[in-house]
Design an enzyme around this catalytic site. Structure first.
Site, PDB file in Angstrom:
ATOM      1  N   LYS A 171       4.362  11.553  53.790  1.00 51.42           N
ATOM      2  CA  LYS A 171       5.149  11.454  55.019  1.00 51.42           C
ATOM      3  C   LYS A 171       6.558  11.977  54.702  1.00 51.42           C
ATOM      4  O   LYS A 171       7.319  11.337  53.971  1.00 51.42           O
ATOM      5  CB  LYS A 171       5.196   9.985  55.471  1.00 51.42           C
ATOM      6  CG  LYS A 171       5.835   9.761  56.831  1.00 51.42           C
ATOM      7  CD  LYS A 171       7.324   9.551  56.701  1.00 51.42           C
ATOM      8  CE  LYS A 171       8.042   9.351  58.001  1.00 51.42           C
ATOM      9  NZ  LYS A 171       8.893  10.468  58.347  1.00 51.42           N
ATOM     10  N   GLU A 246      12.924   4.627  44.770  1.00 50.68           N
ATOM     11  CA  GLU A 246      14.166   5.269  44.313  1.00 50.68           C
ATOM     12  C   GLU A 246      15.111   5.290  45.505  1.00 50.68           C
ATOM     13  O   GLU A 246      14.798   5.887  46.537  1.00 50.68           O
ATOM     14  CB  GLU A 246      13.905   6.683  43.796  1.00 50.68           C
ATOM     15  CG  GLU A 246      13.243   6.733  42.435  1.00 50.68           C
ATOM     16  CD  GLU A 246      14.024   6.020  41.347  1.00 50.68           C
ATOM     17  OE1 GLU A 246      15.252   5.866  41.487  1.00 50.68           O
ATOM     18  OE2 GLU A 246      13.399   5.576  40.378  1.00 50.68           O
ATOM     19  N   CYS A 280      21.444  12.316  45.694  1.00 53.06           N
ATOM     20  CA  CYS A 280      21.438  10.884  45.337  1.00 53.06           C
ATOM     21  C   CYS A 280      22.229  10.655  44.064  1.00 53.06           C
ATOM     22  O   CYS A 280      22.743   9.563  43.840  1.00 53.06           O
ATOM     23  CB  CYS A 280      20.019  10.386  45.186  1.00 53.06           C
ATOM     24  SG  CYS A 280      18.998  11.487  44.218  1.00 53.06           S
ATOM     25  N   GLU A 381      27.644   3.294  49.871  1.00 59.77           N
ATOM     26  CA  GLU A 381      27.176   4.677  49.801  1.00 59.77           C
ATOM     27  C   GLU A 381      27.503   5.399  51.113  1.00 59.77           C
ATOM     28  O   GLU A 381      27.229   4.886  52.190  1.00 59.77           O
ATOM     29  CB  GLU A 381      25.662   4.717  49.569  1.00 59.77           C
ATOM     30  CG  GLU A 381      25.149   6.136  49.372  1.00 59.77           C
ATOM     31  CD  GLU A 381      23.637   6.209  49.187  1.00 59.77           C
ATOM     32  OE1 GLU A 381      22.902   5.584  49.957  1.00 59.77           O
ATOM     33  OE2 GLU A 381      23.204   6.922  48.258  1.00 59.77           O
TER      34      GLU A 381
HETATM   35  P1  NAP Z   1      15.716   6.844  54.745  1.00 54.18           P
HETATM   36  O1  NAP Z   1      16.308   6.756  56.081  1.00 54.18           O
HETATM   37  O2  NAP Z   1      15.455   5.579  54.010  1.00 54.18           O
HETATM   38  O3  NAP Z   1      14.349   7.669  54.917  1.00 54.18           O
HETATM   39  C1  NAP Z   1      13.529   7.964  53.812  1.00 54.18           C
HETATM   40  C2  NAP Z   1      12.111   8.155  54.308  1.00 54.18           C
HETATM   41  O4  NAP Z   1      11.627   6.901  54.788  1.00 54.18           O
HETATM   42  C3  NAP Z   1      11.982   9.127  55.483  1.00 54.18           C
HETATM   43  O5  NAP Z   1      10.781   9.829  55.369  1.00 54.18           O
HETATM   44  C4  NAP Z   1      11.957   8.184  56.670  1.00 54.18           C
HETATM   45  O6  NAP Z   1      11.350   8.730  57.825  1.00 54.18           O
HETATM   46  C5  NAP Z   1      11.118   7.071  56.114  1.00 54.18           C
HETATM   47  N1  NAP Z   1      11.214   5.814  56.851  1.00 54.18           N
HETATM   48  C6  NAP Z   1      12.105   5.438  57.794  1.00 54.18           C
HETATM   49  N2  NAP Z   1      11.820   4.198  58.241  1.00 54.18           N
HETATM   50  C7  NAP Z   1      10.723   3.789  57.569  1.00 54.18           C
HETATM   51  C8  NAP Z   1       9.946   2.607  57.575  1.00 54.18           C
HETATM   52  N3  NAP Z   1      10.228   1.580  58.359  1.00 54.18           N
HETATM   53  N4  NAP Z   1       8.893   2.543  56.746  1.00 54.18           N
HETATM   54  C9  NAP Z   1       8.586   3.544  55.923  1.00 54.18           C
HETATM   55  N5  NAP Z   1       9.274   4.706  55.875  1.00 54.18           N
HETATM   56  C10 NAP Z   1      10.340   4.814  56.683  1.00 54.18           C
HETATM   57  O7  NAP Z   1      16.579   7.757  53.757  1.00 54.18           O
HETATM   58  P2  NAP Z   1      17.135   9.220  54.044  1.00 54.18           P
HETATM   59  O8  NAP Z   1      18.241   9.096  55.024  1.00 54.18           O
HETATM   60  O9  NAP Z   1      16.021  10.152  54.324  1.00 54.18           O
HETATM   61  O10 NAP Z   1      17.718   9.631  52.625  1.00 54.18           O
HETATM   62  C11 NAP Z   1      18.978   9.254  52.181  1.00 54.18           C
HETATM   63  C12 NAP Z   1      18.890   8.097  51.229  1.00 54.18           C
HETATM   64  O11 NAP Z   1      17.974   8.411  50.193  1.00 54.18           O
HETATM   65  C13 NAP Z   1      20.196   7.788  50.517  1.00 54.18           C
HETATM   66  O12 NAP Z   1      20.396   6.409  50.460  1.00 54.18           O
HETATM   67  C14 NAP Z   1      19.984   8.358  49.114  1.00 54.18           C
HETATM   68  O13 NAP Z   1      20.751   7.745  48.112  1.00 54.18           O
HETATM   69  C15 NAP Z   1      18.537   8.097  48.928  1.00 54.18           C
HETATM   70  N6  NAP Z   1      17.953   8.963  47.921  1.00 54.18           N
HETATM   71  C16 NAP Z   1      17.680   8.432  46.694  1.00 54.18           C
HETATM   72  C17 NAP Z   1      17.137   9.213  45.695  1.00 54.18           C
HETATM   73  C18 NAP Z   1      16.807   8.622  44.361  1.00 54.18           C
HETATM   74  O14 NAP Z   1      16.124   9.271  43.597  1.00 54.18           O
HETATM   75  N7  NAP Z   1      17.264   7.423  44.053  1.00 54.18           N
HETATM   76  C19 NAP Z   1      16.881  10.560  45.940  1.00 54.18           C
HETATM   77  C20 NAP Z   1      17.182  11.079  47.189  1.00 54.18           C
HETATM   78  C21 NAP Z   1      17.721  10.268  48.169  1.00 54.18           C
HETATM   79  P3  NAP Z   1      12.246   9.357  59.027  1.00 54.18           P
HETATM   80  O15 NAP Z   1      12.953  10.493  58.413  1.00 54.18           O
HETATM   81  O16 NAP Z   1      11.239   9.725  60.029  1.00 54.18           O
HETATM   82  O17 NAP Z   1      13.177   8.253  59.449  1.00 54.18           O
END
Ligand code: NAP
Length: 479
Positions: A171, A246, A280, A381
């Site tokens: 997904k 992560e 990240c 963040e």
């Molecule tokens: P996000 O909002 O948490 O979304 C991540 C993924 O989860 C997307 O595919 C999102 O889908 C999905 N999602 C949303 N609601 C969900 C739910 N209730 N159940 C399951 N999946 C769900 O994060 P983002 O905005 O895409 O990415 C930014 C964040 O990622 C930042 O906090 C960054 O630090 C973190 N990040 C961490 C790493 C690491 O390796 N530690 C690497 C990259 C990014 P939708 O897009 O459809 O909402």
């Protein structure tokens, strides 16, 4: 063009869609994606379960051959895949090319692992007993990915999951689904059997909930925000699913007085602002020793002012737009909080809308100085081009500030003192450390992941990936 979901070896293009727009020019629609439903997820998980015997029954080298083929296809389409990424995510074309190259290398690396698949063979205490442990797949795995590395992160989950013999439902993030779609397309053309890889785009809430509740699911690997990751952890625990998370960070770079000054400036600016601060592992806190503090702040501001913001498809651009309106609003909101709590930024601090930037989500790279641990922008963040520079009395004070947060993803030090560097390596509370390099910029051959609130479960990438995507079967054989 309409990009369908991929379920049981078929592209499904019927149904409601959502738009994927270019954040550098919101007039440009990159593609329409079919909005998957809970029913699609259930069908995808069932297809993955049905494909498991065939896929896990193939030899590792045979699975590897198909992953090599997918890598060849991505390599053939390299320029287009990279351009797609710039158009959907906003990072500059050179950054996108670097990421697609990394995704290809990840596929080749794990394809090769199909011929190794390290198990264990040890001598028994007993006479004529042969004992060993071999690896077996865990089953159907759900992969949920974020938008910021829309090709590399799907690659570093898909490739190890598949080479271990698992089948998957992936997904992608709604803000940038095309890059993952391209990888799935390559796997399809490579001839991966039907049902082995399934792709369902759509609302995170609906798809995520359906995925974590899908009966055949055995594990879920998630990269994204702490908020969603922690929620998923609760849901997965109810079913005792294996889970890997992560999540967010607030990564420090310590700059000591003995650092190679020009490269320390370059490393901090690179880690804070490239990819629009949306890595990240980006540096969001520069913790600078008092002896060079004023000179360092001035040099960072001077260098930051020379960064060119614009459409990442254009040559000479350093910084692209925020990925979407929501992320831009978050950046601007934190900049306002910074203004109120720490005073006017030394550079940046505005949305850019002049000329060609009028239809994009461009935010100036922004530097705040004299930020303290109490300030919000030193704690939360932001995930945008905002750097907080903090003053430290000495090495001890810098270490204390760096570690005094709940996150622990990446961390960096700039120093020419070997003893300090080693002291830092042993004491830094983060999963990924760099010395005299930017805090961002990792490779795939070693474990990847954080500690503290940033991560949970086994690490990704390198040999560590096997710990999540496979299980041991231990055998004692008397001969
Ligand atoms: P996000 O909002 O948490 O979304 C991540 C993924 O989860 C997307 O595919 C999102 O889908 C999905 N999602 C949303 N609601 C969900 C739910 N209730 N159940 C399951 N999946 C769900 O994060 P983002 O905005 O895409 O990415 C930014 C964040 O990622 C930042 O906090 C960054 O630090 C973190 N990040 C961490 C790493 C690491 O390796 N530690 C690497 C990259 C990014 P939708 O897009 O459809 O909402």
């Amino acid at each position: 063009m309409i990009f369908g979901n991929y379920i049981n070896g078929e592209w499904r293009t019927a149904g409601a869609t959502f738009e994927n727009r270019n954040p550098a020019n919101t007039h440009e629609v990159v593609g329409q994606f079919v909005k998957g439903t809970a029913k699609d997820v259930a069908e995808a998980a069932d297809a993955a379960a049905a494909a498991l015997p065939v896929w896990s029954g193939m030899t590792g080298p045979a699975r590897g051959a198909l992953l090599f083929k997918a890598a060849e296809i991505l390599d053939r389409d390299f320029e287009n895949v990279a351009a797609d990424m710039t158009r959907e995510e906003g990072k500059t074309l050179p950054e996108a090319k670097g990421e697609v190259r990394r995704a290809i290398n990840i596929f080749r690396y794990f394809a090769g692992e199909g011929s190794r698949m390290p198990g264990m063979l040890v001598p028994s205490e007993r006479d004529r007993v042969h004992m060993f442990a071999l690896r077996k797949p865990i089953g159907v795995v759900g992969l949920i990915t974020p938008w910021n590395f829309p090709s590399a992160i799907p690659a570093w989950k898909l490739a190890p999951a598949l080479i271990c013999g698992n089948t998957v439902v992936v997904k992608p993030a709604s803000a940038a689904p095309l890059s993952a779609w391209r990888i799935v397309e390559a796997l399809h053309h490579a001839g991966v059997p039907k049902g082995v890889v399934n792709f369902v785009a759509g609302s995170g809430g609906e798809i995520g909930k359906a995925l974590v509740n899908a009966a055949p699911l055995k594990a879920v690997s998630f990269t994204g925000s702490c908020e969603i990751g922690n929620w998923l952890h609760g849901e997965a625990s109810k079913r005792r699913l294996r889970i890997q998370l992560e999540m967010g960070g607030k990564n420090p770079t310590i700059v000591l007085g003995d650092a190679d000054f020009p490269s320390a400036v370059e490393n901090v600016v690179n880690a804070a602002f490239f990819s629009t601060g949306q890595k990240c592992t980006a540096t969001s806190r520069a913790i600078v020793e008092d002896s060079i503090y004023d000179r360092f702040v001035a040099a960072v501001v001077e260098r930051t002012k020379r960064l060119k913001v614009g459409d990442g498809m254009q040559p000479g651009i350093d910084i692209g737009p925020a990925v979407d309106h929501g992320q831009m609003e978050t950046d601007l909101r934190y900049i306002e909080i910074g203004r109120k709590e720490c005073g006017e930024p030394l550079c940046g601090g505005r949305r850019l809308t002049e000329g060609a930037l009028a239809h994009g989500y461009f935010v100036e790279p922004t530097v705040f100085a004299d930020v303290t641990e109490q300030h919000t922008i030193a704690k939360e963040e932001i995930f945008g081009p905002v750097l907080a520079i903090m003053r430290a009395r000495d090495f001890e004070d810098a270490m204390r500030i760096a570690n005094a947060i709940p996150f622990g993803l990446s961390s960096s030090i700039q120093t020419t003192n070997l003893s300090r560097a080693f002291e830092y390596i042993y004491r830094a509370e983060a999963g990924l450390l760099t010395v005299n390099l930017p805090s961002a910029g990792v490779e795939y051959q070693l474990p990847f992941g954080g500690t503290k609130d940033s991560s949970f479960g086994p690490k990704e990438q390198g040999p560590a990936a096997f710990e999540f995507y496979s299980d041991y079967k231990t055998v004692y054989l008397k001969y």
